[in-house]
Design a protein around this motif. Structure first.
Motif, PDB file in Angstrom:
ATOM      1  N   ILE A   1       0.806  -1.224   0.000  1.00 57.73           N
ATOM      2  CA  ILE A   1       0.000   0.000   0.000  1.00 57.73           C
ATOM      3  C   ILE A   1       0.838   1.273   0.000  1.00 57.73           C
ATOM      4  N   GLU A   2       2.074   1.186   0.436  1.00 57.37           N
ATOM      5  CA  GLU A   2       2.932   2.380   0.421  1.00 57.37           C
ATOM      6  C   GLU A   2       3.553   2.623  -0.952  1.00 57.37           C
TER       7      GLU A   2
ATOM      8  N   ASN B   1      -2.984   5.838   2.325  1.00 55.82           N
ATOM      9  CA  ASN B   1      -1.620   5.453   2.696  1.00 55.82           C
ATOM     10  C   ASN B   1      -0.889   6.696   3.223  1.00 55.82           C
ATOM     11  N   ARG B   2       0.385   6.577   3.508  1.00 56.60           N
ATOM     12  CA  ARG B   2       1.108   7.704   4.112  1.00 56.60           C
ATOM     13  C   ARG B   2       1.269   8.900   3.180  1.00 56.60           C
TER      14      ARG B   2
ATOM     15  N   PRO C   1      -4.847   3.461  -1.990  1.00 52.69           N
ATOM     16  CA  PRO C   1      -4.212   2.375  -2.737  1.00 52.69           C
ATOM     17  C   PRO C   1      -5.224   1.315  -3.155  1.00 52.69           C
TER      18      PRO C   1
END
Length: 92
Positions: free
Chosen positions: A14-15, A39-40, A45
């Motif tokens: 997901i990153e 995500n970050r 995602p």
């Protein structure tokens, strides 16, 4: 979504996923979707629905982000009896 038993599995980092949706559009059994979570990087995602994957790898080839998707193809029981491993990585 497909009603056939899964012949594969998709793992999504997901990153690494940028949420472009190309894998979702390319997936023949339609077992991918954009997540409701961020995500970050603040992006939605892709996520695997958990069943119905055929292990074809089309989503992998449609993805522009290296390393975001891994597709595993499950080996049939007949092949497993002949000494093949239960999971074989189709695409990396």
């Amino acid at each position: 979504m497909s009603s056939k038993p899964a012949r594969g599995s998709v793992t999504i980092d997901i990153e690494e996923c940028k949420g472009c949706g190309l894998c979702i559009e390319a997936c023949p059994p339609q077992v991918l979707r954009l997540s409701n979570e961020l995500n970050r990087y603040g992006l939605h995602p892709a996520e695997y629905l958990g069943e119905g994957c055929t292990g074809c790898g089309i989503c992998f080839f449609a993805c522009p982000e290296p390393g975001a998707l891994t597709v595993l193809r499950l080996v049939a029981a007949k092949e497993k009896e002949s000494g093949a491993e239960s999971r074989v990585e189709q695409t990396a």
